[in-house]
Scaffold this active site. Structure first.
Site, PDB file in Angstrom:
ATOM      1  N   LEU A 206     -71.865 -38.926 -22.921  1.00 33.24           N
ATOM      2  CA  LEU A 206     -71.646 -38.649 -24.291  1.00 33.24           C
ATOM      3  C   LEU A 206     -72.387 -37.309 -24.663  1.00 33.24           C
ATOM      4  CD1 LEU A 206     -71.477 -42.151 -25.551  1.00 33.24           C
ATOM      5  CD2 LEU A 206     -69.593 -40.760 -25.271  1.00 33.24           C
TER       6      LEU A 206
ATOM      7  N   ARG B  84     -68.277 -42.338 -19.144  1.00 27.01           N
ATOM      8  CA  ARG B  84     -68.311 -41.043 -19.655  1.00 27.01           C
ATOM      9  C   ARG B  84     -69.704 -40.718 -20.375  1.00 27.01           C
ATOM     10  NH1 ARG B  84     -65.518 -37.876 -16.842  1.00 27.01           N
ATOM     11  NH2 ARG B  84     -65.873 -36.040 -18.120  1.00 27.01           N
TER      12      ARG B  84
ATOM     13  N   SER C 177     -65.840 -57.111 -17.835  1.00 24.42           N
ATOM     14  CA  SER C 177     -66.242 -58.361 -17.723  1.00 24.42           C
ATOM     15  C   SER C 177     -67.536 -58.566 -18.976  1.00 24.42           C
ATOM     16  CB  SER C 177     -66.645 -59.035 -16.550  1.00 24.42           C
ATOM     17  OG  SER C 177     -68.021 -57.988 -16.102  1.00 24.42           O
TER      18      SER C 177
ATOM     19  N   ARG D   5     -65.771 -31.927 -23.067  1.00 22.97           N
ATOM     20  CA  ARG D   5     -66.628 -33.205 -23.606  1.00 22.97           C
ATOM     21  C   ARG D   5     -66.723 -33.223 -25.119  1.00 22.97           C
ATOM     22  NH1 ARG D   5     -68.928 -36.149 -19.353  1.00 22.97           N
ATOM     23  NH2 ARG D   5     -68.978 -34.926 -17.477  1.00 22.97           N
TER      24      ARG D   5
ATOM     25  N   ASN E 126     -76.201 -49.555 -24.900  1.00 24.85           N
ATOM     26  CA  ASN E 126     -75.595 -49.370 -23.387  1.00 24.85           C
ATOM     27  C   ASN E 126     -76.297 -50.424 -22.687  1.00 24.85           C
ATOM     28  OD1 ASN E 126     -74.034 -48.303 -20.983  1.00 24.85           O
ATOM     29  ND2 ASN E 126     -75.949 -47.478 -20.541  1.00 24.85           N
TER      30      ASN E 126
ATOM     31  N   HIS F  97     -77.280 -51.099 -18.607  1.00 23.42           N
ATOM     32  CA  HIS F  97     -77.291 -50.419 -17.459  1.00 23.42           C
ATOM     33  C   HIS F  97     -77.549 -50.978 -16.173  1.00 23.42           C
ATOM     34  CE1 HIS F  97     -77.754 -46.723 -14.748  1.00 23.42           C
ATOM     35  NE2 HIS F  97     -78.959 -47.379 -14.717  1.00 23.42           N
TER      36      HIS F  97
ATOM     37  N   GLU G 259     -76.098 -59.482 -16.497  1.00 18.90           N
ATOM     38  CA  GLU G 259     -75.675 -58.779 -17.540  1.00 18.90           C
ATOM     39  C   GLU G 259     -75.034 -59.354 -18.525  1.00 18.90           C
ATOM     40  OE1 GLU G 259     -73.365 -55.135 -16.462  1.00 18.90           O
ATOM     41  OE2 GLU G 259     -74.467 -55.229 -14.415  1.00 18.90           O
TER      42      GLU G 259
ATOM     43  N   SER H 151     -80.703 -53.550 -17.746  1.00 18.94           N
ATOM     44  CA  SER H 151     -81.468 -53.012 -19.052  1.00 18.94           C
ATOM     45  C   SER H 151     -80.422 -52.768 -19.861  1.00 18.94           C
ATOM     46  CB  SER H 151     -82.114 -51.514 -18.817  1.00 18.94           C
ATOM     47  OG  SER H 151     -83.036 -51.566 -17.546  1.00 18.94           O
TER      48      SER H 151
ATOM     49  N   LEU I 175     -79.295 -39.059 -20.740  1.00 23.13           N
ATOM     50  CA  LEU I 175     -78.354 -40.452 -19.969  1.00 23.13           C
ATOM     51  C   LEU I 175     -79.454 -41.214 -19.511  1.00 23.13           C
ATOM     52  CD1 LEU I 175     -75.732 -40.828 -18.827  1.00 23.13           C
ATOM     53  CD2 LEU I 175     -76.296 -39.768 -16.796  1.00 23.13           C
ATOM     54  N   ASP I 176     -79.258 -42.529 -19.897  1.00 26.47           N
ATOM     55  CA  ASP I 176     -79.795 -43.603 -19.493  1.00 26.47           C
ATOM     56  C   ASP I 176     -81.380 -43.514 -19.706  1.00 26.47           C
ATOM     57  OD1 ASP I 176     -77.574 -45.058 -18.720  1.00 26.47           O
ATOM     58  OD2 ASP I 176     -78.006 -43.989 -16.608  1.00 26.47           O
TER      59      ASP I 176
HETATM   60  N1  NHR Z   1     -74.391 -40.637 -22.810  1.00 24.29           N
HETATM   61  C1  NHR Z   1     -75.440 -40.656 -23.440  1.00 24.29           C
HETATM   62  N2  NHR Z   1     -75.636 -39.335 -24.205  1.00 24.29           N
HETATM   63  N3  NHR Z   1     -76.605 -41.215 -23.049  1.00 24.29           N
HETATM   64  C2  NHR Z   1     -76.586 -42.392 -22.297  1.00 24.29           C
HETATM   65  O1  NHR Z   1     -77.634 -43.027 -22.208  1.00 24.29           O
HETATM   66  C3  NHR Z   1     -75.277 -42.771 -21.822  1.00 24.29           C
HETATM   67  C4  NHR Z   1     -74.221 -42.013 -22.267  1.00 24.29           C
HETATM   68  C5  NHR Z   1     -72.917 -42.477 -21.679  1.00 24.29           C
HETATM   69  C6  NHR Z   1     -72.772 -43.420 -20.709  1.00 24.29           C
HETATM   70  C7  NHR Z   1     -73.631 -45.180 -19.500  1.00 24.29           C
HETATM   71  C8  NHR Z   1     -74.303 -45.000 -18.054  1.00 24.29           C
HETATM   72  C9  NHR Z   1     -74.741 -45.875 -17.276  1.00 24.29           C
HETATM   73  O2  NHR Z   1     -74.977 -47.200 -17.885  1.00 24.29           O
HETATM   74  C10 NHR Z   1     -73.707 -44.232 -20.696  1.00 24.29           C
HETATM   75  C11 NHR Z   1     -75.091 -43.749 -21.071  1.00 24.29           C
HETATM   76  C12 NHR Z   1     -71.654 -42.181 -16.803  1.00 24.29           C
HETATM   77  C13 NHR Z   1     -72.448 -41.741 -16.035  1.00 24.29           C
HETATM   78  C14 NHR Z   1     -71.672 -40.578 -15.390  1.00 24.29           C
HETATM   79  O3  NHR Z   1     -72.135 -39.917 -14.419  1.00 24.29           O
HETATM   80  C15 NHR Z   1     -73.559 -42.048 -15.913  1.00 24.29           C
HETATM   81  C16 NHR Z   1     -74.099 -42.913 -16.635  1.00 24.29           C
HETATM   82  C17 NHR Z   1     -73.571 -43.854 -17.358  1.00 24.29           C
HETATM   83  C18 NHR Z   1     -72.355 -43.498 -17.522  1.00 24.29           C
HETATM   84  N4  NHR Z   1     -70.225 -40.271 -15.396  1.00 24.29           N
HETATM   85  C19 NHR Z   1     -69.429 -39.180 -15.096  1.00 24.29           C
HETATM   86  C20 NHR Z   1     -69.344 -37.977 -16.010  1.00 24.29           C
HETATM   87  O4  NHR Z   1     -69.233 -36.894 -15.564  1.00 24.29           O
HETATM   88  C21 NHR Z   1     -68.348 -39.746 -14.730  1.00 24.29           C
HETATM   89  C22 NHR Z   1     -68.307 -40.899 -13.872  1.00 24.29           C
HETATM   90  C23 NHR Z   1     -66.815 -41.417 -13.378  1.00 24.29           C
HETATM   91  O5  NHR Z   1     -65.845 -41.351 -14.353  1.00 24.29           O
HETATM   92  O6  NHR Z   1     -66.699 -42.375 -12.652  1.00 24.29           O
HETATM   93  O7  NHR Z   1     -69.364 -38.374 -17.222  1.00 24.29           O
HETATM   94  O8  NHR Z   1     -74.787 -45.948 -15.917  1.00 24.29           O
HETATM   95  C1  GAR Z   2     -71.335 -53.095 -15.294  1.00 30.82           C
HETATM   96  O1  GAR Z   2     -72.247 -53.560 -14.094  1.00 30.82           O
HETATM   97  C2  GAR Z   2     -72.100 -52.326 -16.137  1.00 30.82           C
HETATM   98  O2  GAR Z   2     -73.587 -52.472 -16.194  1.00 30.82           O
HETATM   99  C3  GAR Z   2     -71.704 -51.054 -15.258  1.00 30.82           C
HETATM  100  O3  GAR Z   2     -70.548 -50.939 -14.627  1.00 30.82           O
HETATM  101  C4  GAR Z   2     -70.227 -52.622 -14.829  1.00 30.82           C
HETATM  102  C5  GAR Z   2     -69.048 -52.729 -15.763  1.00 30.82           C
HETATM  103  O4  GAR Z   2     -68.505 -53.825 -15.749  1.00 30.82           O
HETATM  104  N1  GAR Z   2     -72.096 -49.818 -16.137  1.00 30.82           N
HETATM  105  C6  GAR Z   2     -72.421 -48.711 -15.611  1.00 30.82           C
HETATM  106  O5  GAR Z   2     -72.429 -48.243 -14.454  1.00 30.82           O
HETATM  107  C7  GAR Z   2     -72.067 -47.582 -16.580  1.00 30.82           C
HETATM  108  N2  GAR Z   2     -72.363 -46.208 -15.900  1.00 30.82           N
HETATM  109  P1  GAR Z   2     -67.631 -54.660 -16.414  1.00 30.82           P
HETATM  110  O6  GAR Z   2     -66.488 -53.460 -16.973  1.00 30.82           O
HETATM  111  O7  GAR Z   2     -66.897 -55.485 -16.015  1.00 30.82           O
HETATM  112  O8  GAR Z   2     -68.181 -54.915 -17.638  1.00 30.82           O
END
Ligand code: NHR
Ligand code: GAR
Length: 215
Positions: free
Chosen positions: A95, A93, A15, A67, A109, A111, A176, A138, A146-147
């Site tokens: 990164l 995922r 979305s 990864r 990103n 969040h 968002e 945010s 991460l975040d």
């Molecule tokens: N990568 C980096 N290096 N830094 C950030 O700030 C990132 C990033 C990758 C993604 C989005 C983030 C969010 O907005 C994001 C920010 C995935 C996870 C996670 O734990 C956490 C935060 C975010 C995205 N992922 C699991 C993993 O093992 C898998 C979870 C699943 O597949 O459902 O990678 O919240």
């Molecule tokens: C959104 O709320 C986004 O902020 C959040 O997942 C949803 C995705 O919705 N992101 C995370 O939680 C990243 N870990 P969308 O696919 O409809 O955009």
């Protein structure tokens, strides 16, 4: 001016991708989404790309040994589209630092919390469990932590007494869809960048605090 080239990474519903596509369509944003990439073959958001006639790719992370190799394939795929900006939009995922380093200042990103509160997953339930009265969203530059990257802008959303996770998530999602296009617009217009000290700079001024919107 040539159009700003956006690549959007998704994992699910898409979305936020659609919100970006909508502003591109209005012509208000001098930008085009040149590709959508999902790490999940079943991401329903890929249908938004298809419907808009935008190329999309699936790079299934489960097919990679680790990864680093997944991120290498992802970076190579992104590189083919020569983006000016890469947007994480519900991309799930984490990164690797090597990936992030290739896109410094060009990777955002969105969040679903008021960072630094509630980094990581399940932010809405955690906000409810913590009993906060204000929650939100945010947009930040992505760094290896991460975040933890510098936050550019936030939108505050009230938590109501009767909220459950779905109700709160839906209220935040509205914010968002408004916030991400605003921040993307700043970058496209050349108003926003990341300086060498890893601080966001908006209209020539270093942002010590995120720009804050209230719902
Ligand atoms: N990568 C980096 N290096 N830094 C950030 O700030 C990132 C990033 C990758 C993604 C989005 C983030 C969010 O907005 C994001 C920010 C995935 C996870 C996670 O734990 C956490 C935060 C975010 C995205 N992922 C699991 C993993 O093992 C898998 C979870 C699943 O597949 O459902 O990678 O919240
Ligand atoms: C959104 O709320 C986004 O902020 C959040 O997942 C949803 C995705 O919705 N992101 C995370 O939680 C990243 N870990 P969308 O696919 O409809 O955009």
């Amino acid at each position: 001016m040539p159009q700003f080239r956006l690549v959007v990474l998704i994992s699910g519903r898409g979305s936020n991708l659609q919100a970006i596509l909508d502003v591109c369509q209005t012509g208000c944003l001098n930008a085009e989404v040149v590709a959508v990439i999902s790490n999940r073959p079943d991401a329903s958001g890929l249908q938004y790309a298809a419907a808009a006639g935008i190329p999309y790719q699936v790079i299934d992370h489960t097919g990679f040994a680790d990864r680093v190799t997944f991120d290498q394939a992802l970076a190579q795929c992104i590189g083919r589209y020569m983006p000016d900006l890469v947007l994480l939009a519900g991309f799930m995922r984490v990164l690797t630092p090597g990936f992030v380093a290739q896109f410094t200042g060009r990777l955002l990103n969105i969040h679903p919390s008021l960072l630094p509160a509630f980094p990581g997953l399940h932010t809405h339930q955690r906000a409810l469990d913590a009993g906060v009265t204000q929650h939100g969203v945010s947009v930040h530059f992505v760094t290896p932590e991460l975040d933890g990257g510098p936050v550019i802008a936030q939108s505050i959303v009230p938590v109501l007494p009767e909220d459950d996770e779905a109700q709160l998530a839906a209220r935040v999602l509205v914010a968002e869809h408004q916030l991400y296009p605003v921040v993307v617009q700043w970058l496209v217009a050349g108003r926003l960048s990341l300086n060498a000290q890893q601080q966001p700079v908006l209209d020539g001024a270093t942002l010590d605090e995120p720009v804050c919107f209230q719902q």
